[in-house]
Design a protein around this motif. Structure first.
Motif, PDB file in Angstrom:
ATOM      1  N   THR A 155       6.134  -5.915   5.874  1.00  0.00           N
ATOM      2  CA  THR A 155       4.865  -5.197   5.860  1.00  0.00           C
ATOM      3  C   THR A 155       4.718  -4.454   7.193  1.00  0.00           C
ATOM      4  N   GLN A 187       4.398  -6.802  10.189  1.00  0.00           N
ATOM      5  CA  GLN A 187       5.468  -7.754  10.484  1.00  0.00           C
ATOM      6  C   GLN A 187       6.525  -7.112  11.376  1.00  0.00           C
ATOM      7  N   SER A 234       4.405  -6.080  -2.677  1.00  0.00           N
ATOM      8  CA  SER A 234       4.117  -4.652  -2.790  1.00  0.00           C
ATOM      9  C   SER A 234       3.624  -4.263  -4.176  1.00  0.00           C
ATOM     10  N   ASN A 282       0.064  -4.630  -3.501  1.00  0.00           N
ATOM     11  CA  ASN A 282      -0.320  -4.210  -2.145  1.00  0.00           C
ATOM     12  C   ASN A 282      -0.963  -5.338  -1.338  1.00  0.00           C
ATOM     13  N   GLU A 286      -0.599  -8.155   1.783  1.00  0.00           N
ATOM     14  CA  GLU A 286       0.087  -8.201   3.065  1.00  0.00           C
ATOM     15  C   GLU A 286      -0.008  -9.602   3.680  1.00  0.00           C
ATOM     16  N   THR A 340       4.487 -11.591  11.757  1.00  0.00           N
ATOM     17  CA  THR A 340       3.785 -10.587  12.559  1.00  0.00           C
ATOM     18  C   THR A 340       3.962 -10.882  14.047  1.00  0.00           C
TER      19      THR A 340
END
Length: 750
Positions: A386, A389, A581, A584, A586, A609
């Protein structure tokens, strides 16, 4: 390939090394023993008829007992040039169609029961091109006959012969022996030393100006030795396989297998593309083990799911008393426990593996880097992660990747390493039926079920929610047990407008109430852990992505890190580059594995992340992420993954969101069957669940008969209790998937 009589490819180190000469000598030796022999030239350039004096088939037929030696040319092209050039010069010749026909005819030839010895002579060298431009070693790989390599006895022949032999081995061929004319360089002596523990080298005098008969007579004893070796090589395969099967039954402990009354294991002789080539034990009857009547398909060709009679091997051309059933081609319907997609033995993956193995083997990773790991990290951050990330942690399997993710999430949630036992009461929030692997930490992150009930250390540490399931029944999409009139196809399930629908509000209210009911327990939740969209081992349960999206947002609003387990669903498996995805979503942390290396080697990743990463920064080593294993970021596995990701990006499953090749009408038809409680198709995945009044789940035997029928008809399928599923290869043609669904339907009626 285990044929019903001794059959061998003859590959040349290059052109003009005497392939046809040696083929003729072997056929001559066989007919002298009164063995019916078949010489096959799949692709011939320069001549157009079998009676042409320069045609290889014509040459073989000279001075031989024609009642015992059959010669066949499958494809002839007039121009005396390389096949990849000749095909463009021929009128009305499609390379793809011509090659498909060649493989099919070759497969038919190899199952003839009146033949006792077959040689198949290639054109040019091992890496010479076919009409389409494929290398011969790749083109013929689907059948994988053992190879007689014709070496070069001239100056420089050692290098070229070794290069040819190593290329064949890297493509999965078994070299039975190397033959060469002796020359003056003593190449045979060197090659014998090089390969003394692998296969024999036979050299004979140069033919020079001798007639074939005079030359053969001089070396008759050698050719008789060669022929005897080839016969022994053939029969030894079966003896070894049966010994291996018996040894395995006595000493191997298989996963997820009840060994009490276990039948003989299936021996996988080889695999290529979407197929296994399997062998069964002598106990099998002629009615339950069949051999396909056609050659296995190339990657771009359709499989042939028809079955024929069982074939028993013969030595010397005489059919033996039925003792052994020869193998059959079977479609890898479970994608080898979800690891495959690009096909077994993909040449580009094999090449990448070979290069990295030769360059690195394995090297220490902590504090070091190497090109495959860097290339893979770049690809992941660009195409898989994402936007938030930014950090990639390497491990070896999905269970480990998930445990790493838990450690990351707990630190981010609770800020510092736990100081006492009371601080070690972290819980996870997840869904029932989830499964994240079989290591203790991953098991503890899932609700109780059959997978854990026999384990002493399993201690469930979490809160697991009921969830709304998506499926087809009687042609209607059902979500949470309610028919959805506004859902007409699978794409509608992932439509973004659902996020503002009344159902979204219902989900929001349910989850809000849950969080309120948790009270002080909410502070103990260190992560929300989800298999995204499909919960695989829990029965291929299709979870409403809208429910997961609402839950994810609620967790984020409450500072709970979100972990997505995409070990099964990621990298195109369910119709998009990532399952997240599709709707959508995250996550803070994502886990990938299985498909990652193209099904070549164990490799997994945990992607996080920057905020998660910073949770482990500090002055002491104790605050670092102290987790790893010896083979972290193995260069060979990373190199395979780099090539796999490049290949995956060019598939429809990455290019077209929600891509699903399974035929909608057939899936709807299955959903209308009385004995089917649910069905759906999503990306590469097809699922149907048989009605079971006992609700036995994974322990159910309801699918046993249908699975046996699928296997008998050329599909190697597995069941999850009463759930039958099939996973398509990324390059499996749609018409072949239709044929498989027809076979499923046939067996569901049993």
């Amino acid at each position: 390939m285990l044929t019903n009589h001794p059959a061998f490819y003859i590959f040349g180190e290059n052109t003009n090394v005497g392939k046809t000469l040696f083929a003729r000598a072997l056929c001559f030796a066989a007919t002298q023993k009164k063995i019916k022999t078949h010489y096959i030239k799949p692709i011939q350039t320069g001549y157009c008829a079998d009676n042409n004096a320069d045609n290889d088939s014509y040459i073989i037929s000279q001075d031989i007992n024609k009642s015992l030696c059959k010669t066949t040319t499958l494809l002839s092209m007039a121009q005396a040039v390389s096949p990849h050039r000749a095909q463009f010069l021929e009128d009305n010749l499609s390379a793809a169609e011509a090659e498909k026909d060649v493989l099919s005819k070759l497969g038919e030839c190899l199952i003839q029961t009146d033949i006792g010895f077959t040689v198949v002579e290639g054109s040019g060298g091992v890496a010479s091109p076919t009409p389409s431009g494929a290398l011969q070693c790749d083109f013929y790989r689907t059948l994988k006959l053992p190879v007689i390599l014709i070496g070069n006895g001239a100056l420089g022949g050692i290098s070229s012969t070794i290069a040819a032999a190593e290329l064949l081995k890297s493509r999965g061929y078994t070299v039975a022996c190397i033959l060469l004319q002796r020359g003056t360089q003593e190449n045979g002596d060197f090659l014998r030393q090089q390969y003394k523990s692998q296969f024999p080298i036979y050299d004979v005098c140069d033919i020079n100006t001798d007639s074939f008969y005079d030359w053969f007579t001089k070396e008759q004893t050698t050719f008789e030795d060669i022929f005897t070796h080839l016969q022994n090589f053939y029969t030894a395969q079966f003896t070894q396989i049966e010994d291996d099967i018996q040894f395995a039954k006595e000493h191997i402990w298989w996963p997820f297998t009840q060994h009490q009354n276990l039948p003989s294991p299936k021996y996988i002789e080889s695999a290529y593309g979407d197929y296994f080539y399997t062998y069964s034990t002598p106990a099998a009857t002629t009615t339950d083990i069949n051999i396909l009547k056609h050659a296995a398909p190339r990657r771009e060709e359709r499989p042939r799911f028809s079955t024929g009679q069982a074939v028993h091997y013969a030595v010397g051309g005489t059919q033996t008393t039925p003792q052994r059933s020869i193998c059959m081609f079977q479609y890898d319907g479970s994608a080898s426990w979800w690891t495959q997609g690009l096909g077994h033995g993909h040449p580009r993956l094999v090449s990448a593996l070979s290069h990295a193995a030769g360059r690195y083997g394995h090297v220490m990773f902590p504090g070091h880097i190497h090109t495959p790991a860097i290339q893979l990290t770049r690809l992941l951050l660009e195409h898989v992660a994402t936007p938030a990330q930014s950090r990639v942690f390497f491990s070896d399997n999905g269970s480990t990747a998930l445990e790493v993710a838990l450690k990351m999430a707990f630190r981010a949630r609770f800020k510092s390493p736990p100081q006492d036992s009371s601080a070690k009461t972290a819980l996870v929030l997840g869904l029932k039926d989830s499964y994240h692997g079989d290591t203790i930490g991953a098991m503890n992150a899932t609700s109780p079920n059959i997978f854990k009930e026999g384990d002493y250390w399993y201690t469930p540490r979490g809160i697991w929610l009921d969830y709304p399931k998506v499926y087809l029944k009687n042609g209607e999409y059902i979500i949470g047990g309610v028919a959805q009139k506004n859902i007409k196809n699978i794409s509608d399930v992932f439509c973004s407008t659902r996020k503002t629908s009344p159902l979204a509000q219902i989900y929001q209210s349910q989850i809000d109430d849950l969080f309120i009911s948790l009270g002080d327990t909410l502070s103990q939740i260190g992560a929300c852990v989800l298999e995204v969209v499909v919960q695989g081992s829990g029965g291929m349960q299709f979870v409403d992505p809208l429910f997961q999206a609402v839950l994810v947002q609620k967790c984020k609003d409450n500072g709970i890190p979100v972990i997505f387990d995409e070990v099964f669903t990621g990298l195109g498996r369910i119709g998009a580059r990532t399952a997240a995805s599709l709707f959508n979503m995250e996550p803070d942390i994502s886990c990938f594995g299985k498909l990652l290396s193209g099904g070549m080697l164990p490799l997994a990743l945990t992607i996080a992340t920057e905020e998660i990463f910073k949770s482990f920064l500090g002055d002491s080593l104790g605050s670092a992420l102290l987790h790893g294993h010896s083979y972290t970021a193995n260069p060979v596995a990373c190199a395979a993954a780099v090539e796999a990701l490049i290949l995956l990006q060019n598939t429809d499953y990455w290019k077209n969101k929600n891509y699903c090749p399974w035929d909608t009408e057939r899936v709807i038809g299955i959903s209308c069957m009385k004995n089917i409680s649910r069905a759906y198709a999503l990306g590469t995945l097809f699922v149907c669940e048989l009605e079971d009044s006992n609700s036995a789940g994974y322990a159910s035997q309801k699918a046993k008969q249908a699975i046996a029928g699928l296997k008998q008809q050329g599909i190697d399928a597995r069941a999850l209790g009463n759930v039958i599923y099939l996973i398509a290869g990324f390059e499996t043609p749609q018409k072949d998937l239709n044929k498989m669904l027809d076979i499923v339907i046939e067996n569901l009626f049993v």
